[in-house]
Design an enzyme around this catalytic site. Structure first.
Site, PDB file in Angstrom:
ATOM      1  N   GLU A  59      35.648  39.114  46.184  1.00  0.00           N
ATOM      2  CA  GLU A  59      36.135  39.877  45.044  1.00  0.00           C
ATOM      3  C   GLU A  59      35.134  39.842  43.900  1.00  0.00           C
ATOM      4  O   GLU A  59      34.836  40.888  43.284  1.00  0.00           O
ATOM      5  CB  GLU A  59      37.483  39.355  44.568  1.00  0.00           C
ATOM      6  CG  GLU A  59      38.055  40.200  43.427  1.00  0.00           C
ATOM      7  CD  GLU A  59      39.253  39.564  42.746  1.00  0.00           C
ATOM      8  OE1 GLU A  59      40.237  40.288  42.497  1.00  0.00           O
ATOM      9  OE2 GLU A  59      39.202  38.365  42.423  1.00  0.00           O
ATOM     10  N   TRP A  81      43.663  43.504  47.028  1.00  0.00           N
ATOM     11  CA  TRP A  81      43.847  44.725  46.234  1.00  0.00           C
ATOM     12  C   TRP A  81      44.507  45.851  47.032  1.00  0.00           C
ATOM     13  O   TRP A  81      44.661  46.963  46.519  1.00  0.00           O
ATOM     14  CB  TRP A  81      42.509  45.200  45.670  1.00  0.00           C
ATOM     15  CG  TRP A  81      42.034  44.427  44.480  1.00  0.00           C
ATOM     16  CD1 TRP A  81      41.303  43.266  44.469  1.00  0.00           C
ATOM     17  CD2 TRP A  81      42.247  44.753  43.102  1.00  0.00           C
ATOM     18  NE1 TRP A  81      41.045  42.862  43.187  1.00  0.00           N
ATOM     19  CE2 TRP A  81      41.607  43.758  42.321  1.00  0.00           C
ATOM     20  CE3 TRP A  81      42.908  45.802  42.449  1.00  0.00           C
ATOM     21  CZ2 TRP A  81      41.620  43.778  40.927  1.00  0.00           C
ATOM     22  CZ3 TRP A  81      42.915  45.823  41.062  1.00  0.00           C
ATOM     23  CH2 TRP A  81      42.280  44.810  40.319  1.00  0.00           C
ATOM     24  N   TYR A 145      37.637  46.665  37.010  1.00  0.00           N
ATOM     25  CA  TYR A 145      36.648  45.690  36.545  1.00  0.00           C
ATOM     26  C   TYR A 145      35.189  46.066  36.800  1.00  0.00           C
ATOM     27  O   TYR A 145      34.367  46.072  35.889  1.00  0.00           O
ATOM     28  CB  TYR A 145      36.927  44.330  37.188  1.00  0.00           C
ATOM     29  CG  TYR A 145      38.264  43.749  36.826  1.00  0.00           C
ATOM     30  CD1 TYR A 145      38.470  43.106  35.608  1.00  0.00           C
ATOM     31  CD2 TYR A 145      39.344  43.844  37.688  1.00  0.00           C
ATOM     32  CE1 TYR A 145      39.700  42.570  35.266  1.00  0.00           C
ATOM     33  CE2 TYR A 145      40.582  43.311  37.355  1.00  0.00           C
ATOM     34  CZ  TYR A 145      40.745  42.676  36.149  1.00  0.00           C
ATOM     35  OH  TYR A 145      41.969  42.156  35.819  1.00  0.00           O
ATOM     36  N   ARG A 177      26.160  35.354  19.186  1.00  0.00           N
ATOM     37  CA  ARG A 177      27.623  35.268  19.265  1.00  0.00           C
ATOM     38  C   ARG A 177      28.213  36.554  19.848  1.00  0.00           C
ATOM     39  O   ARG A 177      29.410  36.815  19.709  1.00  0.00           O
ATOM     40  CB  ARG A 177      28.194  34.974  17.875  1.00  0.00           C
ATOM     41  CG  ARG A 177      27.779  33.605  17.323  1.00  0.00           C
ATOM     42  CD  ARG A 177      28.479  33.274  16.025  1.00  0.00           C
ATOM     43  NE  ARG A 177      28.008  34.104  14.921  1.00  0.00           N
ATOM     44  CZ  ARG A 177      27.016  33.764  14.085  1.00  0.00           C
ATOM     45  NH1 ARG A 177      26.381  32.608  14.239  1.00  0.00           N
ATOM     46  NH2 ARG A 177      26.665  34.573  13.100  1.00  0.00           N
ATOM     47  N   CYS A 197      43.782  42.408  33.874  1.00  0.00           N
ATOM     48  CA  CYS A 197      44.501  41.229  33.392  1.00  0.00           C
ATOM     49  C   CYS A 197      43.533  40.296  32.681  1.00  0.00           C
ATOM     50  O   CYS A 197      43.828  39.787  31.612  1.00  0.00           O
ATOM     51  CB  CYS A 197      45.183  40.506  34.549  1.00  0.00           C
ATOM     52  SG  CYS A 197      46.533  41.445  35.289  1.00  0.00           S
ATOM     53  N   ARG A 217      44.964  38.551  29.356  1.00  0.00           N
ATOM     54  CA  ARG A 217      46.170  39.041  28.678  1.00  0.00           C
ATOM     55  C   ARG A 217      47.437  38.677  29.437  1.00  0.00           C
ATOM     56  O   ARG A 217      48.506  38.486  28.857  1.00  0.00           O
ATOM     57  CB  ARG A 217      46.111  40.559  28.491  1.00  0.00           C
ATOM     58  CG  ARG A 217      46.191  41.323  29.804  1.00  0.00           C
ATOM     59  CD  ARG A 217      46.408  42.820  29.633  1.00  0.00           C
ATOM     60  NE  ARG A 217      46.433  43.481  30.936  1.00  0.00           N
ATOM     61  CZ  ARG A 217      47.518  43.636  31.680  1.00  0.00           C
ATOM     62  NH1 ARG A 217      48.682  43.170  31.264  1.00  0.00           N
ATOM     63  NH2 ARG A 217      47.451  44.244  32.847  1.00  0.00           N
ATOM     64  N   SER A 218      47.324  38.602  30.778  1.00  0.00           N
ATOM     65  CA  SER A 218      48.492  38.400  31.629  1.00  0.00           C
ATOM     66  C   SER A 218      48.077  37.549  32.816  1.00  0.00           C
ATOM     67  O   SER A 218      47.100  37.885  33.505  1.00  0.00           O
ATOM     68  CB  SER A 218      49.030  39.759  32.105  1.00  0.00           C
ATOM     69  OG  SER A 218      50.053  39.602  33.067  1.00  0.00           O
ATOM     70  N   ASP A 220      49.509  35.686  36.313  1.00  0.00           N
ATOM     71  CA  ASP A 220      50.457  35.303  37.362  1.00  0.00           C
ATOM     72  C   ASP A 220      50.066  33.888  37.776  1.00  0.00           C
ATOM     73  O   ASP A 220      49.116  33.675  38.529  1.00  0.00           O
ATOM     74  CB  ASP A 220      50.331  36.293  38.527  1.00  0.00           C
ATOM     75  CG  ASP A 220      51.109  35.895  39.769  1.00  0.00           C
ATOM     76  OD1 ASP A 220      51.687  34.789  39.797  1.00  0.00           O
ATOM     77  OD2 ASP A 220      51.132  36.688  40.727  1.00  0.00           O
ATOM     78  N   ALA A 314      53.941  40.424  43.441  1.00  0.00           N
ATOM     79  CA  ALA A 314      54.748  41.395  42.691  1.00  0.00           C
ATOM     80  C   ALA A 314      53.842  42.575  42.305  1.00  0.00           C
ATOM     81  O   ALA A 314      52.822  42.377  41.656  1.00  0.00           O
ATOM     82  CB  ALA A 314      55.333  40.749  41.438  1.00  0.00           C
TER      83      ALA A 314
END
Length: 315
Positions: A59, A81, A145, A177, A197, A217-218, A220, A314
């Site tokens: 991946e 995927w 991505y 930075r 995600c 952000r999310s 699992d 899910a």
């Protein structure tokens, strides 16, 4: 690594807020959580269940190549995927098979529906592998991505290779930075099979070591987060290898960190296990550029985890 991850699991089970979600499964969730992993102490691959490192490698190499078509993944027996590409296909006018929507699920018993679903999905994957035109039409996931990392589209119709640029900046201006790669492109989100995600990562160079922080952000927690930790640790190793730096920390910052309701039992099983020794990573010393690495150039060593724990994804 394993203990930090288990602490996250326990916290969400104990303190998580029950929330609805896009998939209709339901979750326990907390907002804002950070884990830190010293990559010099070993590779952060979970040991309280087996995590298939070959899937993580393929991946990540898929992302690095800038690829967005699942055909490359299927060629390496990677099916993580499939669900999203298949979902797009069954919703298209070209699909003439059994009803794979929620209406179709309600019309059949769960076991019968799952049998039909898996058969249809396998046929879909076989066509992706063996029919180039079909793969071009239905294997692509949109500007996910790989596209954002390597081919970010500008208003002028040009592209930005964020990954290549950030590696060059690490070599020439390591105190910057602005060593940032973003996968979250608001204009492209509606056309993606799954919006990113892991949305943004930043590098930091100090004392000859390269560190990386990911904002996700999310997350699992049971299925996805162990992959994410190992994937970005591997990316950090690869870029450190090219830029002549040692590895520092991987810092993982999560927004919505959640456990799906149909994973609670699996998480409890994992928490009952004792962590094992940390594995190590081998990179082919003959390969210099991140973009030259292949599957055989990356190997995990001394990995002796507990057995895998199966859980439904899910979608």
């Amino acid at each position: 690594m394993t203990r930090a991850y288990m602490d996250l699991c326990q916290k969400v089970l104990d303190e998580g807020i029950e929330k609805t979600d896009r998939t209709g499964t339901g979750t326990k969730s907390i907002f804002g959580y950070q884990m830190r992993f010293d990559l010099s102490e070993g590779f952060p691959l979970l040991t309280t269940k087996r995590v298939p490192f070959s899937l993580i490698k393929s991946e990540l190499l898929w992302f690095i190549k800038g690829d967005t078509n699942i055909r490359y993944l299927l060629e390496h027996n990677n099916h993580i995927w499939d669900e999203w590409a298949f979902e797009r296909y069954v919703k298209s006018e070209s699909y003439k098979g059994p009803d794979m929507t929620d209406f179709g699920r309600r019309a059949l018993k769960d076991a019968e529906f799952n049998t039909v679903y898996q058969k249809e999905k396998q046929q879909f994957c076989d066509r992706i592998l063996n029919d180039e035109k079909f793969a071009e039409q239905f294997g692509d996931l949109g500007n996910v991505y790989g596209s954002q990392w390597r081919h970010w589209q500008t208003k002028k119709g040009e592209t930005i290779d964020q990954l290549k640029d950030v590696i060059e900046m690490i070599k020439t201006n390591p105190d910057s930075r602005r060593l940032i790669v973003s996968a979250w492109n608001p204009e492209d989100v509606p056309s993606m099979a799954l919006p990113p995600c892991h949305t943004l990562f930043q590098f930091y160079v100090a004392n000859g070591k390269l560190s990386c922080q990911l904002y996700q952000r999310s997350g699992d927690i049971f299925l996805g987060v162990p992959f994410n930790i190992a994937s970005y640790a591997l990316l950090t190793h690869l870029i450190a290898h090219e830029t002549g730096l040692e590895v520092g920390e991987f810092v993982h910052t999560l927004g919505d960190a959640h456990i799906y309701a149909n994973h609670y039992g699996q998480v409890e099983e994992l928490l009952a296990r004792e962590p094992k020794g940390k594995p190590t990573l081998w990179l082919n010393p003959d390969k210099q550029s991140v973009f030259d690495f292949d599957m055989t150039d990356i190997q995990i060593e001394h990995y002796d985890p507990h057995p895998a724990i199966k859980a439904p994804i899910a979608v």
